[in-house]
Structures are given as C-alpha cells and as structure tokens.
Design an enzyme around this catalytic site. Structure first.
Site, PDB file in Angstrom:
ATOM      1  N   TYR A   1       3.214  -5.947  17.205  1.00 48.25           N
ATOM      2  CA  TYR A   1       3.507  -5.190  15.981  1.00 48.25           C
ATOM      3  C   TYR A   1       4.396  -3.981  16.313  1.00 48.25           C
ATOM      4  O   TYR A   1       5.467  -3.807  15.724  1.00 48.25           O
ATOM      5  CB  TYR A   1       2.196  -4.741  15.315  1.00 48.25           C
ATOM      6  CG  TYR A   1       2.402  -3.661  14.282  1.00 48.25           C
ATOM      7  CD1 TYR A   1       3.159  -3.910  13.141  1.00 48.25           C
ATOM      8  CD2 TYR A   1       1.870  -2.380  14.462  1.00 48.25           C
ATOM      9  CE1 TYR A   1       3.378  -2.909  12.207  1.00 48.25           C
ATOM     10  CE2 TYR A   1       2.084  -1.387  13.531  1.00 48.25           C
ATOM     11  CZ  TYR A   1       2.837  -1.650  12.412  1.00 48.25           C
ATOM     12  OH  TYR A   1       3.064  -0.662  11.494  1.00 48.25           O
TER      13      TYR A   1
ATOM     14  N   TYR B   1       0.819  -1.222   0.000  1.00 50.90           N
ATOM     15  CA  TYR B   1       0.000   0.000   0.000  1.00 50.90           C
ATOM     16  C   TYR B   1       0.855   1.276   0.000  1.00 50.90           C
ATOM     17  O   TYR B   1       0.851   2.040  -0.976  1.00 50.90           O
ATOM     18  CB  TYR B   1      -0.924  -0.059   1.223  1.00 50.90           C
ATOM     19  CG  TYR B   1      -1.733   1.185   1.508  1.00 50.90           C
ATOM     20  CD1 TYR B   1      -2.351   1.906   0.484  1.00 50.90           C
ATOM     21  CD2 TYR B   1      -1.900   1.617   2.825  1.00 50.90           C
ATOM     22  CE1 TYR B   1      -3.108   3.031   0.769  1.00 50.90           C
ATOM     23  CE2 TYR B   1      -2.663   2.736   3.120  1.00 50.90           C
ATOM     24  CZ  TYR B   1      -3.251   3.445   2.092  1.00 50.90           C
ATOM     25  OH  TYR B   1      -4.001   4.558   2.380  1.00 50.90           O
TER      26      TYR B   1
END
Ligand code: UDP
Length: 329
Positions: A141, A12
């Site tokens: 994360y 992206y």
C-alpha cells in the site's frame, strides 16, 4: 475558475472534502466508480461515474468540462489487503493513477492534490516524522502511494503538472454535523471497529500485537480528524493557486496514541466497557508513527482543530450511533 475534480469523492475522506469544497463555493465534480464509494455520500453534488484508470472516460470528462484542479483520493487503502494482494494495489493505485496523470497532461490540467500517506516512510528512522525522513515503505500500500508520488514528480519536471502530496497519518472521526461518516466494507480500521464493539455489533475488538517497542506494547499512531484533512486540501489548493511549486506535506496532529489508549478513550466517550482481546501482530504494521506537521503549518497555514482523541472519537461515535449499518441503512 474551472471545476474541481474529486476522485474518490464518494469515499470516506473524499466525501468530506467534496462537501466542504462545495460549501466554500467551489464547483465540484465527483469521479467515483462506486465500487467502494457510497452514492449517499455524494449527496446533491454532480457525479461522473467511472474509473480513474479509464482513459476514454477521463477524456470525456476533461473534454466536456473546464477543469482547474484534480484532488485525487480514489485508491485502495488497506495495509493487510495490500500484503495479500499487492498486484491489486499496483494495478489500481499506480497504473490507474498514471492514466489520470496522462489525462491531466493531455488536457492541460496543472494542479493536483494527492492523498498520500505516512505509509510511504515505513518504519521511521526518526520521530516525529518529517518530510525529510527516509522513505522505505514496508507494505505494498505504502509502496504504491510512493510510486504515484514519484511518477507525478517526474511528470512535473517534463510538463506543467504541479502536484502537492498530502501524507496523511491516521484519518479518523466523522463530519461533526452528522451528514457524513466512515463506512468501509469490510471495516478494518481501529476506531470504527472499537465503536462497533461498543454498539454491540461485535463481541470484542482485537489488539494486533502487545509486544511492540512502545510504552504499553501496542502500536502508536497519530490520529487526525477527517474535517481537518478536508481543510488541508483547500489550503493546498490555495497554495497551488498562488503559484506554489510541487511539494509534500505531512498531515497529523503530532500526538501519538496507542491502540490501548484508543480503546480506553472510546470507553470514556461511549460509557461502554468495550471488550478488547490480544491478537497476533498484523503484518506490515510499523510500531510507531507520529507526525511533525510543522511544514504544513508554516507553508500552507494549516492548523488541525481537533486536538484530542476523545473529541475525534466522539464525532465518529455520533455518526455510528445514528448510522449503525453505515450508509446502507
Ligand atoms: N488495529 C488493531 N485492531 C484492529 C484494527 C487495527 O489493533 O482491529 C491496529 C493496527 O494494527 C494499527 C492501528 O490499530 O496499529 C491502526 O490501524 P488502522 O487499520 O485503523 O489504520 P492504519 O494504521 O492501517 O492506517
């Protein structure tokens, strides 16, 4: 001037950067294993298909090309998945990242721009978040991204590596010209899910938590347009070209927008009465993340151009209407 390696350049944010960098006259090589990336997002740019954690692949790439800088986007990036499968995040984002750093060192590549995240801060100890906030990630994360930052900083003290860490807040929107957009499988991000609901591809969008200590009870985030992020990477490269030292910069618009406000804005942009339903909190989510990007403005000379959520959503909506099935269509 050598080439710019863009890892995750089929993804992206990476694809928006690679396209911009090439249009500005840079020689770009995309590195992507296409596990999550899309071949359609690569367009006409050269692609080296492989894994950033594979030393032999990297030696081949760095040996065959004169590389000036690495822009490292390739990573797993979903908070919820990282809570369920932390090892996957440490393996790819940390161990794979270390192989990339070692390969850069072996081949004398000094300049690195890294896709970091506001998730390195965890639940913020002060708002807006500056680069001096405490870094206490609350999900694997964010922890994996902070590990990479720490590894790169340590290597920069023992080698010529010069890393710049761009700590993105919530990347959103799509290429205003309609060529590129956001396509994750499965999609977990708020704005594409809201817009898929507007298109009738989903029955409703879930609001994860309505009892956060925020004005309307839903989580507050700072949404930043993907094209503004792409420009920031060019600014970071200019900074490194001018001899800039290792440093970290927040990248946000500086405005908080709640989940409910995103849904409201999407209703205005699309003209559709998007269905929204309360759901339990998603684990690993801090309540409020708002950036101060003053340091990036002062030192990199970066200015985000998309300054309101409706304009950001509008670009995402245009792309989604034209590509309801993403790049698969
Ligand atoms: N969110 C939500 N419903 C969804 C997806 C996300 O309420 O279907 C919320 C999520 O809890 C967070 C915000 O929207 O507060 C942004 O989440 P996203 O996954 O887009 O980005 P993240 O903040 O994880 O990078």
């Amino acid at each position: 001037m050598g080439k710019i390696v863009v890892t995750g350049g089929a993804g992206y944010i990476g694809s928006h950067f690679a396209d911009l960098a090439a249009r500005k006259g840079n020689e770009v090589v995309i590195v992507d294993d296409l596990r999550l990336g899309h071949i359609q997002a690569v367009g006409d740019l050269p692609l080296a298909k492989g894994d950033v954690g594979d030393p032999e692949f990297l030696d081949g790439l760095f040996g065959a090309n004169k590389i000036d800088a690495v822009i490292h986007f390739a990573a797993y990036s979903q908070v919820a998945e990282s809570m369920q499968n932390p090892a996957k995040y440490y393996q790819n984002n940390v161990c794979g990242g270390l192989e990339l750093l070692k390969a850069m060192d072996r081949h004398g590549v000094e300049k690195l721009v890294f896709s970091s995240t506001c998730a390195v801060y965890g639940e913020p100890d002060a708002l807006p978040i500056t680069e001096n906030n405490a870094m206490n990630p609350i999900n694997p994360y964010g922890a994996s991204k902070l590990c990479f930052e720490r590894m790169a900083m340590d290597l920069s003290r023992s080698s010529n590596l010069r890393p710049v860490f761009l700590r993105y807040f919530n990347a959103a929107g799509a290429d205003p010209e309609g060529k590129l957009g956001e396509d994750h499988n499965p999609e977990t991000h708020l704005i594409p899910l809201v817009l898929r609901t507007a298109l009738g591809l989903r029955e409703a969008v879930m609001i994860f938590g309505d009892d956060y200590p925020t004005e309307d009870g839903s989580c507050v985030r700072d949404y930043i347009h993907v094209t503004d992020l792409a420009h920031a990477h060019l600014k970071a490269l200019e900074y490194l070209d001018a001899g800039g030292a290792p440093d970290a910069f927040n990248m946000g618009g500086g405005q908080g927008c709640s989940v409910l406000q995103v849904v409201e804005a999407a209703r205005r942009v699309t003209g559709v009465a998007i269905n929204a339903r309360k759901a339990p909190r998603r684990s690993g989510d801090p309540s409020t993340l708002i950036s101060s990007s003053k340091k990036a403005m002062d030192i990199l000379g970066w200015r985000p151009e998309f300054d309101n959520i409706e304009r950001i959503i509008e670009t995402a909506w245009n792309w989604m209407k034209a590509n309801p099935e993403g790049y698969r269509a």
